[in-house]
Design an enzyme around this catalytic site. Structure first.
Site, PDB file in Angstrom:
ATOM      1  N   SER A 131       4.224   2.365   7.810  1.00  0.00           N
ATOM      2  CA  SER A 131       4.438   1.471   6.622  1.00  0.00           C
ATOM      3  C   SER A 131       5.601   1.151   5.735  1.00  0.00           C
ATOM      4  CB  SER A 131       2.988   1.937   5.993  1.00  0.00           C
ATOM      5  OG  SER A 131       2.326   1.812   6.226  1.00  0.00           O
ATOM      6  N   HIS A 189       0.858  -1.075   0.121  1.00  0.00           N
ATOM      7  CA  HIS A 189      -0.141   0.160  -0.086  1.00  0.00           C
ATOM      8  C   HIS A 189       0.726   1.111   0.156  1.00  0.00           C
ATOM      9  CE1 HIS A 189       0.452  -0.136   4.804  1.00  0.00           C
ATOM     10  NE2 HIS A 189       0.333   1.003   4.238  1.00  0.00           N
ATOM     11  N   ASP A 192       0.415  -7.486   1.680  1.00  0.00           N
ATOM     12  CA  ASP A 192       0.709  -6.163   1.792  1.00  0.00           C
ATOM     13  C   ASP A 192       2.303  -6.149   1.706  1.00  0.00           C
ATOM     14  OD1 ASP A 192       0.612  -3.851   1.648  1.00  0.00           O
ATOM     15  OD2 ASP A 192       0.202  -3.412   4.157  1.00  0.00           O
TER      16      ASP A 192
END
Length: 507
Positions: free
Chosen positions: A350, A235, A268
């Protein structure tokens, strides 16, 4: 448990990463001054109470409440001293002062409200999408205001320290130690956070991704090998995967363009490669995430809210935590049996590494549980001490697949299950997607005798309470692995062995 990805959007270029010291060793240690703490620290346990106007200088003691016996440096006219009021003294008392003096009045740092609060948490499958970072101006003003307060407080403390030191010079003399006299070779032990951070930061990058429409975000990645491959979250780079712009900035400020090698939406996980990668890259060492224990120390590195090269610490709060998150559209969901940590993780962390106390990667930070919905306006959720990382064993397997073929491979049981969170198990649906059978003919589940309506309650020794939990556990394995499923049919519990099949690419 559903969470939201914590990659933050960026409307402009990320902050220029600060250049860390070349090495943590050799940093001089300043000796604590003999001047008092700043206003607001009064009184500290074990400290001598302050004399009027500030803390006493070294060698001075305050007068007892009854004034007897007289202190060596009692002000003129003090009760019980016998000193005439007009006699010369080393320090004159403040007119009207009483002992002890009232604590100083502190400035107000702001009031009301809580960052990222309000609203219920997001429903499963609808996490916060990547977007331009909200509230940037407000955050800047807040930081600026805090800086002013710090400067004011610092000036006040310095003024008090100067006055007290001056008073002491008039009396018995100063006992302060100059910073120039402090040791120059203060070294951090190899197992300290400072040493680990100093060694790891040069291998962590801040990633900026922008799509063709200018939308994108900022995240983190880390050096995976000497060939220039960078491991990060899907993402983080998804917006630039189809013809966008992708850059990676190292802690020394050097920026490189990059390209997506492969990405796995369900895991992910993504791998990008630096164009014109520099020589001398140092991949971060990878630990065995299966060997991690609850309570182990953790160190997270990333760019929360665009603040590159940020280091936070915590512990492993839980293992095998089923987590489902997504890209904000509901069409690309990811599942993980995550490592939970209370190290502060925020949007922008992230894809960054979660390290153990020795500096080896045990996980890749991927999601957080927000206190509120975050919304799409001024609010954006931040850390409440519930961060989740993809175990590095799983991330490594996916990375190797992506580097080799560019396509992810998923283990499957060949059955469609309901995706309602929380319950008594994962129920095999009556129908599959698009009207297909819920149990794939001649697939792993069919060969094991599973049928529509069966409720899977255990995967090996792990209890299963929902479809997302089952998928999270399946995806920690590889195609061809043999696993044991416990299920209920018409109230009767049975156990069966299943050999996992495979699915290439995204469905």
């Amino acid at each position: 448990m559903s969470t939201e990805n914590e990659g933050t959007g960026a409307s402009g270029a990320p902050s220029v990463p600060p250049v860390p010291d070349a090495a943590p060793e050799g940093t001089p240690a300043s000796t604590p001054p003999s001047t008092p703490a700043q206003a607001g620290d009064y009184p500290q346990p074990g400290q001598t109470p302050p004399a009027p106007g500030g803390y006493p200088a070294p060698g001075h003691t305050p007068p007892p409440a009854d004034g007897y016996p007289p202190p060596a440096h009692a002000p003129a006219g003090a009760p019980g001293t016998g000193t005439p009021a007009d006699a010369p003294t080393s320090a004159q008392p403040v007119a009207g002062a009483s002992w002890p003096p009232p604590p100083p009045v502190l400035p107000s740092y702001g009031s009301g409200g809580s960052y990222g609060s309000g609203g219920d948490g997001p429903e499963w499958g609808s996490p916060e999408p990547a977007r331009s970072r909200p509230g940037g101006k407000r955050m800047g003003l807040f930081i600026a205001a805090m800086a002013v307060v710090a400067l004011v407080a610092g000036g006040l403390g310095g003024g008090l320290g100067y006055q007290i030191a001056k008073n002491d010079d008039d009396g018995a003399g100063s006992t302060t130690v100059s910073a120039a006299d402090a040791p120059k070779d203060f070294a951090r032990a190899a197992d300290t956070v400072a040493a680990v951070a100093g060694k790891s930061l040069p291998s962590v990058v801040t990633i900026e991704a922008k799509g063709g429409d200018g939308e994108g975000g900022t995240g983190t990645g880390f050096v995976y090998d000497k060939q220039g491959h960078i491991l990060t979250n899907n993402h983080v780079v998804a917006s630039a995967a189809e013809g966008g712009d992708l850059t990676a900035t190292f802690s020394n400020g050097k920026k490189y363009t990059a390209e997506v090698v492969g990405r796995a939406e369900g895991y992910d996980v993504a791998v990008v490669k630096l164009k014109n990668a520099p020589s001398g890259l140092n991949p971060l060492p990878l630990a065995d995430s299966d060997a991690v224990a609850v309570g182990d120390s953790t160190i997270a590195i990333g760019a929360p809210f665009g603040l590159s090269n940020t280091v936070t610490t915590g512990i492993i709060s839980a293992k095998n935590r089923p987590v489902a998150s997504g890209d904000g559209t509901g069409s690309s969901n990811s599942y993980m049996s995550a490592l939970q940590t209370d190290a502060s993780i925020n949007p922008g962390n992230s894809g960054g590494p979660l390290l153990d106390a020795g500096g080896a990667v045990i996980g890749m930070n991927s999601a957080i549980q927000p206190s509120g919905s975050g919304g799409t306006g001024q609010g954006q959720a931040g850390s409440i001490g519930l961060g989740f990382a993809i175990p590095i064993n799983q991330a490594k397997n996916v990375a190797e697949q992506l580097i080799k073929t560019g396509t992810p491979v998923y283990p499957v049981i060949g059955a469609t299950v309901t995706m309602t969170e929380g319950g008594s198990g994962a129920t095999i649906s009556a129908d599959g997607q698009g009207g297909t059978p819920a149990v794939t003919p001649d697939g792993p589940a069919a060969k094991a005798g599973l049928k529509a309506g069966d409720v899977i309650t255990k995967f090996n020794d792990t209890p299963i309470d929902s479809g997302p939990t089952l998928i999270s556990e399946i995806w920690t394995h590889k195609p061809g692995d043999k696993i044991t499923l416990t299920y209920k049919r018409a109230g009767k519990e049975s156990t069966v062995q299943v050999t996992l099949g495979e699915r290439k690419g995204e469905s």
